[in-house]
Design a protein around this motif. Structure first.
Motif, PDB file in Angstrom:
ATOM      1  N   GLN A 211     -16.642  17.466   5.346  1.00 51.40           N
ATOM      2  CA  GLN A 211     -16.111  16.402   6.198  1.00 51.40           C
ATOM      3  C   GLN A 211     -15.373  16.981   7.406  1.00 51.40           C
ATOM      4  N   ASP A 212     -14.571  18.018   7.174  1.00 52.55           N
ATOM      5  CA  ASP A 212     -13.838  18.626   8.289  1.00 52.55           C
ATOM      6  C   ASP A 212     -14.784  19.328   9.258  1.00 52.55           C
ATOM      7  N   ALA A 213     -15.816  19.965   8.722  1.00 51.35           N
ATOM      8  CA  ALA A 213     -16.780  20.637   9.599  1.00 51.35           C
ATOM      9  C   ALA A 213     -17.520  19.628  10.464  1.00 51.35           C
ATOM     10  N   GLN A 214     -17.901  18.497   9.877  1.00 44.20           N
ATOM     11  CA  GLN A 214     -18.587  17.466  10.647  1.00 44.20           C
ATOM     12  C   GLN A 214     -17.665  16.861  11.694  1.00 44.20           C
ATOM     13  N   ALA A 215     -16.390  16.705  11.335  1.00 41.90           N
ATOM     14  CA  ALA A 215     -15.424  16.182  12.306  1.00 41.90           C
ATOM     15  C   ALA A 215     -15.257  17.149  13.476  1.00 41.90           C
ATOM     16  N   ALA A 216     -15.243  18.444  13.190  1.00 45.52           N
ATOM     17  CA  ALA A 216     -15.137  19.436  14.261  1.00 45.52           C
ATOM     18  C   ALA A 216     -16.359  19.376  15.174  1.00 45.52           C
ATOM     19  N   LEU A 217     -17.535  19.231  14.582  1.00 48.79           N
ATOM     20  CA  LEU A 217     -18.760  19.121  15.376  1.00 48.79           C
ATOM     21  C   LEU A 217     -18.733  17.870  16.246  1.00 48.79           C
ATOM     22  N   ASP A 218     -18.303  16.748  15.680  1.00 49.77           N
ATOM     23  CA  ASP A 218     -18.241  15.498  16.450  1.00 49.77           C
ATOM     24  C   ASP A 218     -17.262  15.624  17.615  1.00 49.77           C
ATOM     25  N   ALA A 219     -16.123  16.268  17.367  1.00 46.43           N
ATOM     26  CA  ALA A 219     -15.133  16.436  18.429  1.00 46.43           C
ATOM     27  C   ALA A 219     -15.683  17.314  19.555  1.00 46.43           C
ATOM     28  N   LEU A 220     -16.417  18.360  19.207  1.00 46.14           N
ATOM     29  CA  LEU A 220     -17.007  19.218  20.231  1.00 46.14           C
ATOM     30  C   LEU A 220     -18.079  18.476  21.018  1.00 46.14           C
ATOM     31  N   ARG A 221     -18.801  17.597  20.352  1.00 48.76           N
ATOM     32  CA  ARG A 221     -19.808  16.800  21.059  1.00 48.76           C
ATOM     33  C   ARG A 221     -19.151  15.822  22.030  1.00 48.76           C
ATOM     34  N   ARG A 276     -22.496  23.253  14.234  1.00 53.27           N
ATOM     35  CA  ARG A 276     -23.642  22.742  13.461  1.00 53.27           C
ATOM     36  C   ARG A 276     -24.004  23.708  12.341  1.00 53.27           C
ATOM     37  N   ARG A 277     -23.949  25.001  12.635  1.00 51.27           N
ATOM     38  CA  ARG A 277     -24.272  25.981  11.603  1.00 51.27           C
ATOM     39  C   ARG A 277     -23.190  26.017  10.531  1.00 51.27           C
ATOM     40  N   ALA A 278     -21.934  25.762  10.897  1.00 50.32           N
ATOM     41  CA  ALA A 278     -20.863  25.688   9.903  1.00 50.32           C
ATOM     42  C   ALA A 278     -21.100  24.535   8.941  1.00 50.32           C
ATOM     43  N   VAL A 279     -21.566  23.417   9.453  1.00 48.21           N
ATOM     44  CA  VAL A 279     -21.895  22.277   8.594  1.00 48.21           C
ATOM     45  C   VAL A 279     -22.975  22.669   7.605  1.00 48.21           C
ATOM     46  N   ILE A 280     -24.021  23.328   8.081  1.00 48.20           N
ATOM     47  CA  ILE A 280     -25.128  23.729   7.212  1.00 48.20           C
ATOM     48  C   ILE A 280     -24.667  24.744   6.178  1.00 48.20           C
ATOM     49  N   ALA A 281     -23.815  25.677   6.617  1.00 47.96           N
ATOM     50  CA  ALA A 281     -23.320  26.698   5.687  1.00 47.96           C
ATOM     51  C   ALA A 281     -22.570  26.061   4.524  1.00 47.96           C
ATOM     52  N   ILE A 282     -21.753  25.069   4.814  1.00 45.22           N
ATOM     53  CA  ILE A 282     -20.993  24.397   3.755  1.00 45.22           C
ATOM     54  C   ILE A 282     -21.925  23.560   2.886  1.00 45.22           C
ATOM     55  N   GLU A 283     -22.884  22.895   3.504  1.00 45.37           N
ATOM     56  CA  GLU A 283     -23.851  22.116   2.720  1.00 45.37           C
ATOM     57  C   GLU A 283     -24.621  22.996   1.742  1.00 45.37           C
ATOM     58  N   ASP A 284     -24.956  24.204   2.183  1.00 46.05           N
ATOM     59  CA  ASP A 284     -25.730  25.117   1.336  1.00 46.05           C
ATOM     60  C   ASP A 284     -24.856  25.893   0.359  1.00 46.05           C
ATOM     61  N   GLY A 285     -23.550  25.686   0.410  1.00 43.35           N
ATOM     62  CA  GLY A 285     -22.653  26.409  -0.472  1.00 43.35           C
ATOM     63  C   GLY A 285     -22.545  27.880  -0.137  1.00 43.35           C
ATOM     64  N   GLU A 286     -22.792  28.226   1.113  1.00 39.80           N
ATOM     65  CA  GLU A 286     -22.769  29.624   1.534  1.00 39.80           C
ATOM     66  C   GLU A 286     -21.325  30.090   1.707  1.00 39.80           C
ATOM     67  N   GLU A 287     -21.059  31.300   1.268  1.00 43.91           N
ATOM     68  CA  GLU A 287     -19.699  31.832   1.352  1.00 43.91           C
ATOM     69  C   GLU A 287     -19.384  32.290   2.772  1.00 43.91           C
ATOM     70  N   SER A 288     -18.158  32.001   3.206  1.00 45.89           N
ATOM     71  CA  SER A 288     -17.679  32.442   4.514  1.00 45.89           C
ATOM     72  C   SER A 288     -16.515  33.386   4.295  1.00 45.89           C
ATOM     73  N   PRO A 289     -16.712  34.665   4.529  1.00 47.19           N
ATOM     74  CA  PRO A 289     -15.638  35.636   4.260  1.00 47.19           C
ATOM     75  C   PRO A 289     -14.439  35.428   5.171  1.00 47.19           C
ATOM     76  N   ALA A 290     -13.308  35.960   4.735  1.00 48.34           N
ATOM     77  CA  ALA A 290     -12.055  35.796   5.488  1.00 48.34           C
ATOM     78  C   ALA A 290     -12.163  36.391   6.886  1.00 48.34           C
ATOM     79  N   ALA A 291     -12.930  37.479   7.035  1.00 49.46           N
ATOM     80  CA  ALA A 291     -13.050  38.114   8.346  1.00 49.46           C
ATOM     81  C   ALA A 291     -13.718  37.184   9.349  1.00 49.46           C
ATOM     82  N   ILE A 345     -23.314  32.173  12.723  1.00 47.54           N
ATOM     83  CA  ILE A 345     -21.961  31.923  13.227  1.00 47.54           C
ATOM     84  C   ILE A 345     -21.400  33.187  13.875  1.00 47.54           C
ATOM     85  N   ALA A 346     -21.594  34.334  13.234  1.00 42.86           N
ATOM     86  CA  ALA A 346     -21.122  35.601  13.809  1.00 42.86           C
ATOM     87  C   ALA A 346     -21.787  35.874  15.154  1.00 42.86           C
TER      88      ALA A 346
END
Length: 386
Positions: A211-221, A276-291, A345-346
């Motif tokens: 939800q937060d990732a989608q909100a960030a995408l909407d705000a950028l749009r 948009r890629r952050a949304v997909i990453a969360i949907e796919d359950g992909e890990e995002s390292p702290a770095a 994303i990187a």
């Protein structure tokens, strides 16, 4: 039951009171914002009358202040070119309207013919819609308010021309607000949308919140409107700094904003791809390292620092440091291994870093070299000196 009605009435009164205060505050804010225009309008009308009455010698030059105020009024927030177009439209409409009414007389069909002729004449002369509309309105004015009785009133054309010129001069040269003040106010929300979007993407990836990732995408749009207002304000500020002698000193600082504007627009577009890629990453359950998250935070801080350094007129050294740190951290995260979406994303962080370096005035060749170097090592942003 009675107590409920009492509470409801109290709530209604409180809501009305709150709205009244908000409405009053908004009215005061708009009033303050209109002080400059009111001063310009009053000054232009007075000067136009004096020029036509004292210098040209017309006893009743009422078309002079009218033309001056029309040029100023319709040109608020527009470019000087539009003001000149209005001047031409006012003067041309008065001249052609006087000619037509003198030869055809007054009446309903004469007004219609006069307006039609003025429109066709403006179209033939290549006038813009602004010129055509104002010329037609001026023709109606002379046809109905004060039609010529005993000859062609060339003096009214001269009055309109003189008044319009006075209006343009007041608009361009006198009582101009500092263009740097205007552009700083417009830059903050435009840059802020980008910085906040990157920061929100970092927070969404950390929390794994779709939800937060989608909100960030909407705000950028939705940030395009702020960027457009920034670009419009920049065009007006450049025009003011070019035409008004008292604002010539602002030309050099404004150049830094001019150079940064297209790259901030590119960075915003790349940030949308990242979101948009952050949304997909969360949907796919992909890990995002702290770095990777730290890299986004550094990029966000770089944007915030850039707008502060531009406003202060400083060389954006700190912005470059934070930008390169962001790219370096993302590069290290990539070498340690990322999923597909996190890898995209990187890559976008690296692209945004390129945009930010270019926005700070670094050349294309130097930017490429610095980005390549930063992507191949780990770097942490140093703390600014206090």
């Amino acid at each position: 039951m009675a107590g409920t009605r009492v509470h409801t009435a109290v709530d209604a009164v409180n809501e009305i009171s709150h709205r009244s205060r908000a409405d009053l505050s908004d009215r005061v804010r708009r009033l303050r914002g209109s002080l400059l225009f009111a001063a310009q309008g009053g000054l232009a009308a007075s000067l136009a009358w004096l020029v036509a009455h004292e210098l040209i010698g017309h006893p009743h030059p009422y078309f002079a202040p009218i033309a001056a105020v029309i040029v100023l009024n319709v040109s608020v927030g527009q470019r000087l070119r539009r003001a000149v177009e209005l001047l031409v439209g006012v003067a041309l409409g008065i001249l052609l309207g006087d000619l037509l009414i003198y030869f055809t007389g007054t009446g309903a069909w004469q007004i219609g013919v006069s307006v039609a002729f003025v429109i066709l004449a403006c179209v033939f002369l290549g006038g813009s819609p602004t010129v055509i509309g104002q010329a037609a309105s001026s023709a109606v004015l002379v046809s109905t308010l004060a039609p010529p009785q005993s000859g062609i009133y060339y003096s009214r054309f001269v009055d309109a021309l003189a008044g319009g010129v006075v209006g343009v001069l007041v608009l361009a040269l006198l009582l101009q607000i500092n263009p740097l003040t205007v552009i700083k106010r417009a830059a903050e929300p435009a840059f802020g949308c980008l910085a906040e979007g990157l920061r929100d993407c970092a927070a969404a990836l950390r929390a794994g919140s779709l939800q937060d990732a989608q909100a960030a995408l909407d705000a950028l749009r939705d940030a395009d409107a702020s960027v457009t207002r920034f670009q419009d304000a920049l065009a007006d500020a450049r025009e003011t700094a070019t035409l008004a002698p008292v604002r010539w000193r602002a030309r050099v600082p404004l150049t830094e904003y001019v150079d940064a504007a297209p790259h901030i627009d590119h960075a915003l577009r790349n940030a949308r791809v990242l979101a948009r890629r952050a949304v997909i990453a969360i949907e796919d359950g992909e890990e995002s390292p702290a770095a990777l998250i730290a890299s986004l935070q550094s990029a966000s801080e770089a944007v915030e620092t850039l707008v502060r350094e531009l406003a202060a007129g400083r060389d954006p050294v700190r912005t470059r440091e934070l930008t390169l740190a962001s790219v370096a951290i993302a590069g290290e995260a990539y070498r340690r291994g990322l999923g597909f979406s996190a890898g995209v994303i990187a890559a976008q962080i690296r692209t945004i870093g390129t945009d930010l370096l270019l926005a700070t005035g670094v050349s294309d060749r130097a930017t490429t070299r610095l980005i390549h170097r930063a992507a191949g090592r780990v770097a942490r942003p140093s703390r600014p000196a206090r």
